[in-house]
Enzyme design. Structure first.
Site, short mmCIF file in Angstrom:
data_model
loop_
_atom_site.label_atom_id
_atom_site.label_comp_id
_atom_site.label_asym_id
_atom_site.label_seq_id
_atom_site.Cartn_x
_atom_site.Cartn_y
_atom_site.Cartn_z
CE LYS A 121 -4.53 -1.31 1.56
NZ LYS A 121 -5.61 -1.06 2.50
CE LYS A 177 -5.29 -8.48 -2.25
NZ LYS A 177 -5.62 -8.11 -0.95
CE LYS A 182 -12.06 -3.95 -0.67
NZ LYS A 182 -12.81 -4.62 0.34
P1 TYM Z 1 -10.47 -6.65 2.76
O1 TYM Z 1 -11.55 -5.64 2.91
O2 TYM Z 1 -9.35 -6.34 1.84
O3 TYM Z 1 -11.06 -8.03 2.32
C1 TYM Z 1 -12.16 -8.61 3.01
C2 TYM Z 1 -12.00 -10.12 3.07
O4 TYM Z 1 -11.91 -10.66 1.75
C3 TYM Z 1 -10.74 -11.46 1.63
N1 TYM Z 1 -10.20 -11.32 0.27
C4 TYM Z 1 -9.96 -12.33 -0.56
N2 TYM Z 1 -10.10 -13.66 -0.43
C5 TYM Z 1 -9.77 -14.44 -1.49
N3 TYM Z 1 -9.29 -13.96 -2.65
C6 TYM Z 1 -9.12 -12.63 -2.83
N4 TYM Z 1 -8.66 -12.15 -3.98
C7 TYM Z 1 -9.46 -11.75 -1.76
N5 TYM Z 1 -9.42 -10.40 -1.60
C8 TYM Z 1 -9.86 -10.16 -0.35
C9 TYM Z 1 -9.78 -10.91 2.66
O5 TYM Z 1 -8.81 -11.85 3.03
C10 TYM Z 1 -10.71 -10.55 3.80
O6 TYM Z 1 -10.99 -11.68 4.59
N6 TYM Z 1 -7.78 -5.95 6.89
C11 TYM Z 1 -8.96 -6.57 6.37
C12 TYM Z 1 -10.24 -6.13 7.05
C13 TYM Z 1 -10.23 -6.30 8.53
C14 TYM Z 1 -10.40 -7.52 9.24
C15 TYM Z 1 -10.36 -7.17 10.61
C16 TYM Z 1 -10.56 -8.85 8.84
C17 TYM Z 1 -10.11 -5.30 9.44
N7 TYM Z 1 -10.19 -5.84 10.71
C18 TYM Z 1 -10.48 -8.14 11.59
C19 TYM Z 1 -10.70 -9.80 9.83
C20 TYM Z 1 -10.64 -9.46 11.19
C21 TYM Z 1 -9.08 -6.23 4.89
O7 TYM Z 1 -8.55 -5.25 4.43
O8 TYM Z 1 -9.88 -7.03 4.20
#
Ligand code: TYM
Length: 337
Positions: free
Chosen positions: A118, A200, A203
């Site tokens: 990032k 990966k 979004k």
């Molecule tokens: P975020 O918002 O980027 O993504 C949300 C969830 O989707 C999963 N994910 C994927 N899984 C498979 N293939 C992909 N290409 C893919 N892209 C995203 C992510 O692994 C995630 O589970 N930091 C986290 C949000 C967060 C969080 C937390 C998660 C904040 N606090 C506490 C769990 C527990 C994030 O940015 O996810």
């Protein structure tokens, strides 16, 4: 003797309300949320405070938060069974985040690959929040005495850090936090970009790289037809040499319940056009009902408001209790009611 009611284990997970939620978010995380809702006591948060580590348009962010909540509900999450809420509305996330900052080392945070990625992407805004992002994530998880965290593979390193912080805190103050475990899908823990299947699906990438949960059927089909594969014609699972085909196979396997062998037996030798259309049919059959639900739910603003308020109140009650304990442990002034 009467059987004691079993105390359910606790689940916490969060999704950032930025951009369009993707098929990666759905397969890696969201789909498991509803699958786990009956066996566990679950909190699912729209992590808006994490979102502002990158500049956001305020009006857009507010809309995106509600959109994300509507997608949670449309994917089958029952707001009675689960606590669905906005992270920023429960101020204890920030409070515990600060305390845990004091138990996290700069060296640990510098090793986080998401921070490196990032900060390369947003070189003009490498703020302290981006650096301590994983501490806030640890606070999210530990605030609710969480046992299990359903996430995709890209969040594994952050979860490891949350576990380390919990163990460090417990070693100093006694068993305060359960050490949380990750819950990863067997297939689809890392869905890849349609245009560069070695990265990966994200979004924040250009539209043609991902399928959004709200993409209409014709858009889904078009994007999948244009997905990068290879010059071969075999439909066999070989992520190293055929990452594009392997990714499409993972999507189909995760969504249809078929095995890789079954998918291969059905489509190998028929040409990529036929295979890609079949993947599109499969994705559309899963996303279309969610989109119909989404349209219904997002039109009902009063209902969304009610879910938001109830989620916030229920989450805050648990968070308050945890903070009473944590504050006492670290020697901060007691809170009075
Ligand atoms: P975020 O918002 O980027 O993504 C949300 C969830 O989707 C999963 N994910 C994927 N899984 C498979 N293939 C992909 N290409 C893919 N892209 C995203 C992510 O692994 C995630 O589970 N930091 C986290 C949000 C967060 C969080 C937390 C998660 C904040 N606090 C506490 C769990 C527990 C994030 O940015 O996810």
């Amino acid at each position: 003797m009467e059987a004691q009611p079993q105390v359910k284990q606790r689940i916490f997970s969060g999704i950032q309300p930025t951009g369009n939620l993707t098929l990666g978010n759905y397969i890696g995380a969201l789909r498991n949320f509803s699958a786990l809702q009956n066996e566990y006591d679950c909190l699912y948060s729209i992590v808006d405070m994490h979102a502002i580590t990158v500049r956001q348009n305020p009006a857009e962010l507010r809309k995106a938060c509600l959109r994300t909540m509507a997608i949670f509900l449309a994917s089958g999450l029952d707001p009675e069974k689960n606590i669905i809420y906005f992270q920023s509305q429960v101020s204890q996330h920030a409070e515990l985040g600060w305390i845990l900052n004091c138990f996290t080392y700069m060296g640990e945070l510098s090793r986080m690959t998401q921070f490196k990625d990032k900060s390369a992407k947003h070189a003009d805004n490498i703020n302290a929040g981006l650096f301590t992002y994983p501490v806030l994530m640890a606070a999210d998880i530990l605030l609710y005495m969480t046992n299990l965290v359903p996430i995709g593979a890209d969040q594994k390193q952050h979860l490891e850090l949350a576990r380390d912080i919990a163990q460090r805190f417990n070693a100093l103050y006694g068993d305060v936090f359960p050490v949380p475990e990750g819950y990863f899908p067997k297939v689809g823990a890392r869905i890849m970009s349609l245009q560069d299947p070695t990265r990966k699906m994200s979004k924040s990438d250009p539209e043609e790289c991902y399928i959004a949960i709200l993409d209409k059927p014709d858009v889904i089909r078009k994007k999948l037809r244009r997905a990068v594969t290879d010059s071969d014609t075999r439909v066999v699972f070989d992520p190293e040499n055929k990452p594009g085909v392997a990714n499409l196979m993972s999507i189909m396997t995760a969504l249809s319940g078929k095995t890789m062998d079954e998918v291969s037996a059905e489509y190998d030798g028929k040409g990529y056009g036929v295979f890609k259309d079949a993947v599109a049919d499969c994705v559309i059959s899963v996303l279309e009902p969610i989109q119909n639900e989404y349209d219904r739910i997002s039109a009902d603003k009063a209902y969304l408001e009610q879910v938001m308020v109830s989620g916030r109140e229920r989450a805050a009650r648990i968070a308050y209790k945890t903070m009473l304990k944590v504050r006492k442990k670290v020697g901060l002034a007691a809170l009075t009611l």
